[in-house]
Design an enzyme around this catalytic site. Sequence first.
Site, PDB file in Angstrom:
ATOM      1  N   THR A   1       0.846  -1.182   0.000  1.00 54.44           N
ATOM      2  CA  THR A   1       0.000   0.000   0.000  1.00 54.44           C
ATOM      3  C   THR A   1       0.890   1.244   0.000  1.00 54.44           C
ATOM      4  OG1 THR A   1      -1.598  -1.227   1.283  1.00 54.44           O
ATOM      5  CG2 THR A   1      -1.860   1.151   1.238  1.00 54.44           C
TER       6      THR A   1
ATOM      7  N   THR B   1      -4.143   0.844  -2.549  1.00 54.54           N
ATOM      8  CA  THR B   1      -3.787  -0.437  -1.948  1.00 54.54           C
ATOM      9  C   THR B   1      -4.116  -1.618  -2.850  1.00 54.54           C
ATOM     10  OG1 THR B   1      -4.089  -1.804   0.034  1.00 54.54           O
ATOM     11  CG2 THR B   1      -6.050  -0.688  -0.749  1.00 54.54           C
TER      12      THR B   1
ATOM     13  N   ASN C   1      -3.831  -4.403  -1.028  1.00 57.79           N
ATOM     14  CA  ASN C   1      -3.915  -5.116   0.252  1.00 57.79           C
ATOM     15  C   ASN C   1      -2.551  -5.670   0.620  1.00 57.79           C
ATOM     16  OD1 ASN C   1      -5.369  -5.579   2.549  1.00 57.79           O
ATOM     17  ND2 ASN C   1      -5.635  -7.726   2.047  1.00 57.79           N
TER      18      ASN C   1
ATOM     19  N   ASP D   1     -10.280  -7.608   3.177  1.00 55.35           N
ATOM     20  CA  ASP D   1     -10.761  -6.490   4.002  1.00 55.35           C
ATOM     21  C   ASP D   1     -12.231  -6.663   4.402  1.00 55.35           C
ATOM     22  OD1 ASP D   1      -8.442  -5.102   4.386  1.00 55.35           O
ATOM     23  OD2 ASP D   1      -8.736  -3.693   2.741  1.00 55.35           O
TER      24      ASP D   1
ATOM     25  N   SER E   1     -12.052  -0.472   4.567  1.00 52.36           N
ATOM     26  CA  SER E   1     -10.622  -0.157   4.528  1.00 52.36           C
ATOM     27  C   SER E   1     -10.199   0.526   5.820  1.00 52.36           C
ATOM     28  CB  SER E   1     -10.380   0.768   3.336  1.00 52.36           C
ATOM     29  OG  SER E   1      -9.063   1.235   3.342  1.00 52.36           O
ATOM     30  N   SER E   2      -8.879   0.610   6.041  1.00 60.33           N
ATOM     31  CA  SER E   2      -8.345   1.440   7.132  1.00 60.33           C
ATOM     32  C   SER E   2      -7.573   2.629   6.572  1.00 60.33           C
ATOM     33  CB  SER E   2      -7.406   0.621   8.019  1.00 60.33           C
ATOM     34  OG  SER E   2      -8.079  -0.475   8.580  1.00 60.33           O
TER      35      SER E   2
ATOM     36  N   GLY F   1      -0.020   0.340   6.053  1.00 63.74           N
ATOM     37  CA  GLY F   1       0.143  -0.344   7.343  1.00 63.74           C
ATOM     38  C   GLY F   1      -1.072  -1.119   7.798  1.00 63.74           C
ATOM     39  N   GLY F   2      -2.028  -1.375   6.884  1.00 59.80           N
ATOM     40  CA  GLY F   2      -3.217  -2.126   7.298  1.00 59.80           C
ATOM     41  C   GLY F   2      -3.933  -1.394   8.415  1.00 59.80           C
TER      42      GLY F   2
HETATM   43  O1  DON Z   1      -7.533  -0.805   2.821  1.00 58.48           O
HETATM   44  C1  DON Z   1      -6.942  -1.324   3.774  1.00 58.48           C
HETATM   45  O2  DON Z   1      -7.160  -1.017   4.932  1.00 58.48           O
HETATM   46  C2  DON Z   1      -5.888  -2.371   3.499  1.00 58.48           C
HETATM   47  N1  DON Z   1      -6.146  -2.941   2.204  1.00 58.48           N
HETATM   48  C3  DON Z   1      -4.546  -1.708   3.597  1.00 58.48           C
HETATM   49  C4  DON Z   1      -3.406  -2.687   3.456  1.00 58.48           C
HETATM   50  C5  DON Z   1      -2.102  -2.084   3.763  1.00 58.48           C
HETATM   51  O3  DON Z   1      -1.974  -0.962   4.177  1.00 58.48           O
HETATM   52  C6  DON Z   1      -0.941  -2.994   3.589  1.00 58.48           C
HETATM   53  N2  DON Z   1       0.277  -2.257   3.668  1.00 58.48           N
HETATM   54  N3  DON Z   1       1.122  -2.263   4.453  1.00 58.48           N
END
Ligand code: DON
Length: 325
Positions: free
Chosen positions: A136, A154, A156, A178, A207-208, A228-229
Amino acid sequence: MKKHGGLISADDLNSYRPVWREPVKFNFDDYAIYSMPPPSSGGICVGQILSILEPFELARFTSASPEYIHLFSEAARLAFADRAEHLGDPDYFDVPAGLLDSAYLAKRRDRIKPGMASSSQETHAGSPLGPESDQTTHYSVADAEGNIVAVTYTLNSAYGSMLVVDGAGFLLNNEMDDFSIKPGVPNLYGLIGGEANKIEPGKRMLSSMSPTIVLQKDQPVLVLGSPGGSRIITVVAQAILNHLRFGMGAEELVRHSRFHHQWLPDLIYMEMGAYGIDTKQDLIRYGHNIKEGEPYSDLQLITFSSNGFMIPASDPRGGGTPGGF
Ligand code: DON
């Protein structure tokens, strides 16, 4: 080959082709220096050593002085640590693009202490800029006309589904992760969900991502975001508080240590070694569970001061460099 039990066949020799490669180019003072690119490590290592040493006033010493030998050896130690990790035949290995980047080498240079040898045990390859992030990505941009954008996009997890669409050149995401697949079953980031985020036709997953712009009386104060998820949320919230409540400037904001809580699992995740033993003991006394681990996320931001200055900063964890000062 046959006579000595060698492995190379006539076919191997027939199929061997020389390859034309662009030379490595770097500058030293006002000289432009061209040298051999990978699969030799020569040009890049010579370039790293020279660039690391460039700002030291070497002419104060002699070429056989301990001061010079020390500085050169330290620069060579750093270059060879990178060589071991980052260099190989570019037809088989993605050599990072940023091994001669001046901001990257400035960070490597900062490790050198005059009159004190570092240890090779504690010297590791650096994290130069790669050609492109595999995860991401967030960028924050502002211009002199007052336009500001905060963009997070992203796939993911790294490389998404790991499938490239034939002929189209892009990867398919694995964003289905997600959604919450079943109440109580965590996704890749340990997030729990239920009805609100269950899979339904046409529905978008939760999403985050948190690309964010902070204004005060219509004037920009901060633009920021991160990968960062689930941790994106706490990274962005902590950075806003660190700026607005703790008075931190751009560079401090991206460097600052991080902690994360996401309800379940019920623990505070802290970047390893980032918080003191007293702080951790107090938190445990309050009843928190604590887990320490790898540094995370990749905050990208710009702060705006009332006199019109914009200060960009890029997270050292991601190895980025802010552009366009
Ligand atoms: O949209 C989201 O919250 C996730 N798909 C984000 C994933 C992410 O940030 C992975 N990276 N480090």
